[in-house]
Write a protein that holds these residues in place. Structure first.
Motif, PDB file in Angstrom:
ATOM      1  N   ASN A   1      60.979  26.049  33.058  1.00  0.00           N
ATOM      2  CA  ASN A   1      62.621  25.816  34.202  1.00  0.00           C
ATOM      3  C   ASN A   1      63.415  25.681  32.131  1.00  0.00           C
ATOM      4  O   ASN A   1      63.778  25.699  32.026  1.00  0.00           O
ATOM      5  CB  ASN A   1      62.733  24.922  34.547  1.00  0.00           C
ATOM      6  CG  ASN A   1      62.255  25.108  35.985  1.00  0.00           C
ATOM      7  OD1 ASN A   1      62.569  26.416  36.171  1.00  0.00           O
ATOM      8  ND2 ASN A   1      62.261  23.509  36.319  1.00  0.00           N
ATOM      9  N   TYR A   2      63.082  26.647  31.809  1.00  0.00           N
ATOM     10  CA  TYR A   2      64.048  26.963  29.942  1.00  0.00           C
ATOM     11  C   TYR A   2      65.246  26.600  29.760  1.00  0.00           C
ATOM     12  O   TYR A   2      65.821  27.653  30.834  1.00  0.00           O
ATOM     13  CB  TYR A   2      63.126  28.139  29.018  1.00  0.00           C
ATOM     14  CG  TYR A   2      61.470  28.012  29.029  1.00  0.00           C
ATOM     15  CD1 TYR A   2      60.932  27.039  27.786  1.00  0.00           C
ATOM     16  CD2 TYR A   2      60.993  28.647  29.742  1.00  0.00           C
ATOM     17  CE1 TYR A   2      59.877  27.037  28.392  1.00  0.00           C
ATOM     18  CE2 TYR A   2      59.785  28.508  29.831  1.00  0.00           C
ATOM     19  CZ  TYR A   2      58.862  27.966  28.688  1.00  0.00           C
ATOM     20  OH  TYR A   2      57.508  27.188  28.995  1.00  0.00           O
ATOM     21  N   THR A   3      65.956  25.956  29.205  1.00  0.00           N
ATOM     22  CA  THR A   3      67.671  26.130  29.217  1.00  0.00           C
ATOM     23  C   THR A   3      67.890  26.910  27.698  1.00  0.00           C
ATOM     24  O   THR A   3      66.906  26.065  26.445  1.00  0.00           O
ATOM     25  CB  THR A   3      68.043  25.270  29.507  1.00  0.00           C
ATOM     26  OG1 THR A   3      68.117  24.916  31.133  1.00  0.00           O
ATOM     27  CG2 THR A   3      69.651  25.217  29.428  1.00  0.00           C
ATOM     28  N   PHE A   4      68.343  27.578  27.217  1.00  0.00           N
ATOM     29  CA  PHE A   4      68.860  27.597  25.885  1.00  0.00           C
ATOM     30  C   PHE A   4      70.338  27.432  25.727  1.00  0.00           C
ATOM     31  O   PHE A   4      71.718  27.533  26.925  1.00  0.00           O
ATOM     32  CB  PHE A   4      69.111  29.642  25.995  1.00  0.00           C
ATOM     33  CG  PHE A   4      68.069  30.308  25.835  1.00  0.00           C
ATOM     34  CD1 PHE A   4      66.715  29.914  25.154  1.00  0.00           C
ATOM     35  CD2 PHE A   4      67.275  29.999  27.302  1.00  0.00           C
ATOM     36  CE1 PHE A   4      65.429  30.788  24.812  1.00  0.00           C
ATOM     37  CE2 PHE A   4      66.099  31.016  27.677  1.00  0.00           C
ATOM     38  CZ  PHE A   4      64.978  31.214  26.772  1.00  0.00           C
ATOM     39  N   ASN A   5      70.294  26.348  24.373  1.00  0.00           N
ATOM     40  CA  ASN A   5      72.434  26.127  24.330  1.00  0.00           C
ATOM     41  C   ASN A   5      72.615  26.451  23.051  1.00  0.00           C
ATOM     42  O   ASN A   5      71.546  26.742  21.722  1.00  0.00           O
ATOM     43  CB  ASN A   5      71.603  24.590  24.350  1.00  0.00           C
ATOM     44  CG  ASN A   5      70.983  24.031  24.796  1.00  0.00           C
ATOM     45  OD1 ASN A   5      71.832  23.560  26.060  1.00  0.00           O
ATOM     46  ND2 ASN A   5      69.312  23.146  24.750  1.00  0.00           N
ATOM     47  N   ILE A   6      74.272  27.040  22.878  1.00  0.00           N
ATOM     48  CA  ILE A   6      74.349  27.410  21.251  1.00  0.00           C
ATOM     49  C   ILE A   6      75.193  26.343  21.253  1.00  0.00           C
ATOM     50  O   ILE A   6      76.123  26.308  22.511  1.00  0.00           O
ATOM     51  CB  ILE A   6      74.672  28.822  21.502  1.00  0.00           C
ATOM     52  CG1 ILE A   6      73.925  29.503  21.903  1.00  0.00           C
ATOM     53  CG2 ILE A   6      75.420  28.877  20.102  1.00  0.00           C
ATOM     54  CD1 ILE A   6      73.791  31.141  21.898  1.00  0.00           C
ATOM     55  N   GLN A   7      76.406  25.937  20.224  1.00  0.00           N
ATOM     56  CA  GLN A   7      76.515  24.727  20.004  1.00  0.00           C
ATOM     57  C   GLN A   7      76.918  25.118  18.670  1.00  0.00           C
ATOM     58  O   GLN A   7      76.871  24.748  17.545  1.00  0.00           O
ATOM     59  CB  GLN A   7      75.918  23.176  20.679  1.00  0.00           C
ATOM     60  CG  GLN A   7      76.720  21.931  20.270  1.00  0.00           C
ATOM     61  CD  GLN A   7      75.794  20.579  21.042  1.00  0.00           C
ATOM     62  OE1 GLN A   7      75.546  20.946  20.974  1.00  0.00           O
ATOM     63  NE2 GLN A   7      77.071  19.747  22.006  1.00  0.00           N
ATOM     64  N   THR A   8      78.804  24.166  18.811  1.00  0.00           N
ATOM     65  CA  THR A   8      79.375  23.954  17.304  1.00  0.00           C
ATOM     66  C   THR A   8      79.934  22.690  17.691  1.00  0.00           C
ATOM     67  O   THR A   8      80.170  22.362  18.215  1.00  0.00           O
ATOM     68  CB  THR A   8      80.378  24.983  16.662  1.00  0.00           C
ATOM     69  OG1 THR A   8      79.870  26.619  17.054  1.00  0.00           O
ATOM     70  CG2 THR A   8      81.083  25.257  16.153  1.00  0.00           C
ATOM     71  N   MET A   9      79.377  22.034  15.957  1.00  0.00           N
ATOM     72  CA  MET A   9      80.025  20.666  15.787  1.00  0.00           C
ATOM     73  C   MET A   9      81.083  20.456  15.187  1.00  0.00           C
ATOM     74  O   MET A   9      80.628  21.139  13.966  1.00  0.00           O
ATOM     75  CB  MET A   9      78.756  19.649  15.631  1.00  0.00           C
ATOM     76  CG  MET A   9      77.999  19.523  16.630  1.00  0.00           C
ATOM     77  SD  MET A   9      76.540  20.927  17.350  1.00  0.00           S
ATOM     78  CE  MET A   9      75.425  19.754  15.686  1.00  0.00           C
ATOM     79  N   ILE A  10      82.468  19.846  15.194  1.00  0.00           N
ATOM     80  CA  ILE A  10      83.501  19.734  13.680  1.00  0.00           C
ATOM     81  C   ILE A  10      84.076  18.573  14.754  1.00  0.00           C
ATOM     82  O   ILE A  10      83.584  17.618  14.817  1.00  0.00           O
ATOM     83  CB  ILE A  10      84.514  20.686  14.777  1.00  0.00           C
ATOM     84  CG1 ILE A  10      84.163  22.622  15.215  1.00  0.00           C
ATOM     85  CG2 ILE A  10      85.628  20.727  14.103  1.00  0.00           C
ATOM     86  CD1 ILE A  10      84.623  23.659  15.906  1.00  0.00           C
ATOM     87  N   ALA A  11      84.571  18.396  12.895  1.00  0.00           N
ATOM     88  CA  ALA A  11      85.075  17.082  12.606  1.00  0.00           C
ATOM     89  C   ALA A  11      86.045  17.060  11.831  1.00  0.00           C
ATOM     90  O   ALA A  11      86.091  18.184  10.859  1.00  0.00           O
ATOM     91  CB  ALA A  11      83.686  15.862  11.989  1.00  0.00           C
TER      92      ALA A  11
END
Length: 457
Positions: free
Chosen positions: A304-314
């Motif tokens: 049950n693999y899940t792939f994440n793509i994320q951006t972090m902005i401050a």
């Protein structure tokens, strides 16, 4: 009258000598200045370095503790100095003014205050060339001498010398003064941890550093007590462990293990991913920015693999308040329809979706130098983790009851260590799960938890 003539002739001869001296110095080659600089938490020594325009400057910079950097933007200087090592930095001081020296490698909580100053003054030739002499047209016994912004009135009859006010210097004579950091960017650098409660931040992971992130969440709401329960602390709890390693000052590796278990949907999740720090909030960059991608697998990374793509902005709005935005895409977060298996047979056809999009918003508000109030809110689109339950009393219609993740807390940072007491409506902490209330708790109900961060190396 002959005495006055002799006096004026003497002054003219003196000025000619000074002018000749300036010409002679102008023909001399530039001087090489070698200066030793010590970098330590959180200061440069000496703090102020003074050279003359035209000097070839050779700085021998030594770090006494951790890795530091030395940056003088106006002279294209930006060098890393490894821990307890030295590096030679060379440049030509080809302009006058006062220029900020800063540490360009993150070195701890006091990094933003690690500053010095380079002062470039006019050389002898420039000083001599800027000397101006003016005779008083109404009184031949008075002469004015102006140099370096000062104007002197010499009265040969009264034998007096006095300083008088000078006109504002011409624009082309105005010294070039570098903007200080507070003028260039009023935003402090990274005065926050790697996470708020669950939402990640774009804080830089230092090169070759090993960082430990430990989270603990209880399961019972503090304001929904049964007999004999004490603010939810008597219920079951879940502890998750994360480790990150800085491959470079920009690239890092992250590992996270969560034991939380729902056999029909997710259990013993392992997450592995890479992040890249793109921007710091300073200079011309109005934001701090990082990108992150990872893969999660249930049952110790076996299914049950899940792939994440994320951006972090401050972005800081004052020196005390930082705002965050962390959008993400979670591919196959409901892989193989595994969450549909939790539904009763009558609700097997309930449409839950397969992928998730999340939008993490948050704020860090410092009310003491190392103490902050935290808040975050994460709405979602697409598949939403929650509970499948009857939609009416008949028990024939079902719905997926889901709530957006919300949390607040108080954080204390001491050197390489930080602790946050948290209140949120979710137990999950891996990337595809933190942004959902797996307990489907309403925003008015929170569970107690804490985050513990420590940089080991």
């Amino acid at each position: 009258m002959s005495k006055l003539r002799k006096t004026l002739m003497g002054m003219v001869v003196s000025l000619l000598v000074l002018s000749c001296t300036g010409i002679c110095f102008a023909d001399e080659p530039a001087e090489q200045r070698e200066i030793k600089v010590i970098a330590r938490k959180y200061a440069f020594e000496p703090k102020t370095i003074t050279v003359r325009k035209g000097d070839h400057v050779r700085l021998i910079v030594t770090s006494e503790d951790v890795a530091h950097g030395i940056e003088i933007k106006e002279f294209d200087v930006d060098q890393r100095i490894d821990a307890k090592k030295s590096k030679v930095v060379e440049f030509t001081a080809d302009r006058e003014g006062r220029f900020r020296i800063s540490c360009s490698v993150f070195c701890g909580d006091g990094h933003a205050d690690m500053e010095g100053e380079l002062v470039v003054t006019a050389g002898l030739a420039q000083a001599a060339s800027k000397m101006q002499v003016q005779f008083d047209q109404t009184d031949p016994t008075v002469v004015y001498v102006e140099s370096n912004g000062e104007r002197i009135r010499i009265d040969t009859r009264a034998k007096t010398v006095a300083q008088v006010s000078t006109a504002e210097p011409a624009k082309d004579q105005t010294p070039v003064v570098a903007k200080s950091r507070s003028e260039a960017s009023a935003h402090p650098s990274e005065p926050y941890d790697y996470h708020l409660i669950n939402v990640p931040t774009p804080k830089r992971v230092r090169r070759h550093s090993v960082n430990l992130n430990f989270t603990h969440r209880f399961s019972e709401p503090i304001n929904d007590q049964g007999p004999g329960e004490f603010f939810g602390l008597d219920g079951l709890s879940v502890s998750s462990l994360g480790v990150s390693y800085g491959i470079t000052d920009s690239l890092y590796f992250n590992f996270n293990r969560s034991p939380i278990c729902d056999r029909l949907a997710y259990c013993k999740t392992i997450e592995m991913g890479f992040g890249y720090h793109l921007l710091d909030e300073r200079g011309r960059s109005p934001i701090a920015l990082s990108a992150y991608s990872s893969v999660e697998g249930a049952d110790n990374f076996s299914e049950n693999y899940t792939f994440n793509i994320q951006t972090m902005i401050a972005r800081s709005v004052t020196q005390y308040v930082n705002l965050f935005f962390s959008p993400a895409v979670h591919i196959n977060s409901n892989s193989n329809g595994r969450f549909n298996a939790r539904a009763p047979a009558q609700a097997a056809s309930l449409e839950l979706g397969q992928h998730t999009g999340s939008f993490g918003f948050g704020a860090n508000v410092r009310f003491r130098p190392t103490t902050s109030f935290l808040f975050e809110y994460t709405p979602r689109v697409g598949f939403k983790l929650g509970r499948i339950e009857p939609a009416d009393l008949s028990g024939t219609t079902f719905r997926n009851h889901s709530e957006a993740e919300i949390g607040f807390g108080v954080e204390k940072r001491i050197g390489r260590h930080s602790f946050a007491l948290t209140f949120s409506n979710t137990q999950t902490t891996t990337t595809s799960r933190y942004n959902s209330s797996n307990q489907a708790l309403e925003p008015s109900k929170f569970i107690i938890g804490f985050n513990l961060y420590r940089r080991l190396f």
